[in-house]
Design an enzyme around this catalytic site. Structure first.
Site, short mmCIF file in Angstrom:
data_model
loop_
_atom_site.label_atom_id
_atom_site.label_comp_id
_atom_site.label_asym_id
_atom_site.label_seq_id
_atom_site.Cartn_x
_atom_site.Cartn_y
_atom_site.Cartn_z
N GLU A 156 13.35 -8.65 3.32
CA GLU A 156 12.34 -8.81 3.09
C GLU A 156 11.61 -7.82 2.20
OE1 GLU A 156 10.14 -8.27 6.59
OE2 GLU A 156 11.10 -9.06 8.18
N PRO A 157 12.44 -8.02 0.18
CA PRO A 157 11.02 -6.55 0.43
C PRO A 157 10.57 -7.18 -1.00
CG PRO A 157 13.59 -8.10 -1.09
CD PRO A 157 13.44 -8.14 0.86
N GLY A 158 10.29 -6.20 -0.78
CA GLY A 158 8.57 -6.63 -2.13
C GLY A 158 8.53 -5.73 -3.22
N ARG A 159 7.96 -4.37 -3.33
CA ARG A 159 7.93 -3.62 -4.13
C ARG A 159 9.30 -3.40 -5.64
NH1 ARG A 159 5.16 1.79 -3.78
NH2 ARG A 159 4.72 1.22 -1.71
N TYR A 219 2.13 -3.20 -5.45
CA TYR A 219 0.32 -2.77 -4.58
C TYR A 219 -0.28 -2.17 -5.55
CZ TYR A 219 3.89 -2.68 -0.47
OH TYR A 219 4.77 -3.77 0.55
N GLY A 237 11.36 -2.13 1.60
CA GLY A 237 10.97 -0.69 1.82
C GLY A 237 12.41 0.15 0.89
N CYS A 245 -18.10 6.45 -9.16
CA CYS A 245 -19.39 7.28 -8.09
C CYS A 245 -18.55 7.59 -7.71
CB CYS A 245 -20.81 7.20 -8.09
SG CYS A 245 -21.64 5.63 -10.14
N ASP A 246 -17.67 7.23 -6.91
CA ASP A 246 -17.28 8.47 -6.03
C ASP A 246 -16.51 9.06 -6.14
OD1 ASP A 246 -15.68 8.86 -3.24
OD2 ASP A 246 -15.04 7.07 -2.46
N SER A 273 7.97 2.34 3.70
CA SER A 273 7.91 1.20 1.93
C SER A 273 8.75 2.56 1.63
CB SER A 273 6.66 0.71 1.53
OG SER A 273 6.54 0.45 0.28
C1 LIG Z 1 4.61 -4.40 3.36
C2 LIG Z 1 6.44 -5.53 3.95
C3 LIG Z 1 7.41 -5.91 3.26
C4 LIG Z 1 7.36 -4.92 1.49
O1 LIG Z 1 7.99 -4.14 2.25
P1 LIG Z 1 8.32 -3.04 0.62
O2 LIG Z 1 8.00 -1.27 0.91
O3 LIG Z 1 7.10 -3.58 -0.62
O4 LIG Z 1 9.78 -3.52 0.06
C5 LIG Z 1 8.15 -6.03 4.29
N1 LIG Z 1 8.19 -7.23 5.32
C6 LIG Z 1 7.01 -5.97 5.99
C7 LIG Z 1 7.19 -6.72 7.10
C8 LIG Z 1 6.00 -5.49 5.36
O5 LIG Z 1 5.09 -5.52 6.15
#
Ligand SMILES: *Cc1c(COP(=O)(O)O)cnc(C)c1O
Length: 406
Positions: free
Chosen positions: A270-273, A369, A233, A339-340, A199
């Site tokens: 497969e983008p997320g972030r 995230y 990523g 409290c941690d 990521s």
């Molecule tokens: C978490 C994950 C993603 C998304 O990753 P980002 O860094 O948020 O783009 C894509 N593929 C797999 C397999 C993941 O575990």
């Protein structure tokens, strides 16, 4: 549309009962004066980021749901044209299917519960499954009966340059991947190879190196392959990081694909972030100040997990309704409400020197995230959610910004 929401110990984000809130963060804070963390979603920003990525990527874009499964976020991505979803659990598959009967769901976790495979296949029409071992291939074939499958072999990568390196956990070694492609070929309509560079990857050439490795595995296998999935990523901006523009990643991928010469292979990502980070901020309130230490009402057990040990520096902005601060900007660190002693966030976070108890701070780039990592630790899980239309605190190079509402 019916909605499925995860049921867990964590209190769901509450929508304030206030009618007709302003459409910008400062206005909402002035109206609500929130004492709990307030998540501010920017659906237009998320739609624009999703559309930008899809326009730039020469293949199929699926959204990695784990990054932020909030129904508002998923709807914003759908509105931006996204139709493919990367799910990693039965819960994510159920959520996406309950919202979008026509979505294409890809089950991209290499180690799945048998019941999750059965439910995804039989109840939710999932046909695409990832695997990185012969045991998982056998599991998928047993639990589905093996009809109509598309199978993707996850390739492990050597340690790379991403902020979060995921190479150690999933993925087959090249020789193993070759064997898996051969073993899976006769069971797959589409056969593919996937990888994940890790990521917040700041190095476009990481994708090129991974594509070259995948191409060598495909050639070595001697079987036809239809899909190359370059994973997620893709990075976003943070105050101390201006990543290369999206086009640099796309150029690296295109050049590597041309060199790999894999005719008939389609690309998936497969983008997320990258799709959702700019799409949410969290407004926190200062409960105490001790010199450069600000005690705030959210922390590493809430939505600010990545500001803890991972050390992410998020963009911040003081919000003081009715009286703007003119003080110079100085560095602060944050302490969370639990409290941690581990509930601390080093930053540094740059804020006006006169920040005081009772002030609010907008913390940006938390669409990814953030909310999904909240816990109920110490009984501090109350948080609100609103939708806003102003621009995010930071722009990520290469992404179309949503138009700012008047
Ligand atoms: C978490 C994950 C993603 C998304 O990753 P980002 O860094 O948020 O783009 C894509 N593929 C797999 C397999 C993941 O575990």
């Amino acid at each position: 549309m019916t909605e499925f929401r995860f049921r867990g110990a964590v209190a769901p984000l509450r929508r304030p009962a206030a009618p007709a809130l302003p459409s910008n963060v400062a206005g909402v804070v002035a109206a609500l004066r929130p004492e709990d963390p307030l998540h501010c979603l920017r659906p237009a920003t998320i739609s624009a980021a999703g559309a930008t990525f899809q326009a730039a990527f020469p293949g199929t874009t699926m959204y990695a749901v784990k990054c932020n499964p909030d129904p508002t976020v998923l709807r914003a991505l759908w509105a931006g044209g996204l139709r493919h979803f990367d799910c990693a659990s039965a819960g994510e598959v159920r959520l996406v299917r309950s919202m979008f009967p026509e979505a294409v769901i890809h089950f991209m976790h290499p180690v799945k519960a048998r019941g999750a495979i059965r439910e995804a296949y039989a109840t939710h029409g999932v046909r695409d499954f990832v695997l990185d071992s012969t045991a998982e291939l056998a599991k998928i074939l047993e639990e589905t009966g093996g009809q109509g499958l598309n199978l993707i072999v996850r390739l492990g990568l050597p340690k790379g340059s991403a902020v979060y390196d995921l190479s150690g956990k999933f993925g087959a070694e090249p020789a193993e991947a070759v064997a898996l492609l051969r073993a899976a070929r006769s069971h797959a309509g589409k056969l593919g190879v996937s990888f994940h560079v890790g990521s917040q990857c700041l190095d476009p050439s990481a994708y090129a190196r991974a594509i070259a490795l995948a191409a060598s595995v495909i050639r070595e296998s001697g079987v036809a392959v239809e899909v190359l999935d370059v994973g997620g990523g893709f990075p976003v901006a943070y105050p101390d990081v201006v990543p290369p523009p999206l086009s640099a990643f796309m150029d690296s991928i295109a050049t590597a694909m041309a060199e790999a010469a894999l005719p008939g292979v389609e690309l998936w990502a497969e983008p997320g972030r990258a799709l959702v980070a700019g799409g949410a901020s969290i407004v926190v309130q200062v409960q105490a100040r001790r010199d450069g230490m600000l005690f705030i009402n959210d922390g590493v057990y809430g939505a600010l997990s990545d500001a803890g040990v991972p050390g992410f520096r998020f963009p911040v902005k003081l919000i003081r309704p009715g009286s703007a601060s003119t003080a110079e900007t100085v560095p602060f660190s944050f302490f969370g409400p639990t409290c941690d002693t581990a509930d601390r966030m080093e930053g540094p976070f740059l804020l006006p020197a006169d920040v005081a108890e009772g002030d609010w701070i907008e913390v940006g780039q938390l669409g990814a995230y953030g909310a999904c990592l909240r816990t109920a630790f110490n009984g501090m899980d109350r948080a609100g959610v609103v939708e806003v239309a102003d621009l995010p605190l930071l722009e990520t190079p290469g992404y179309v910004q949503a138009v700012q509402a008047a």
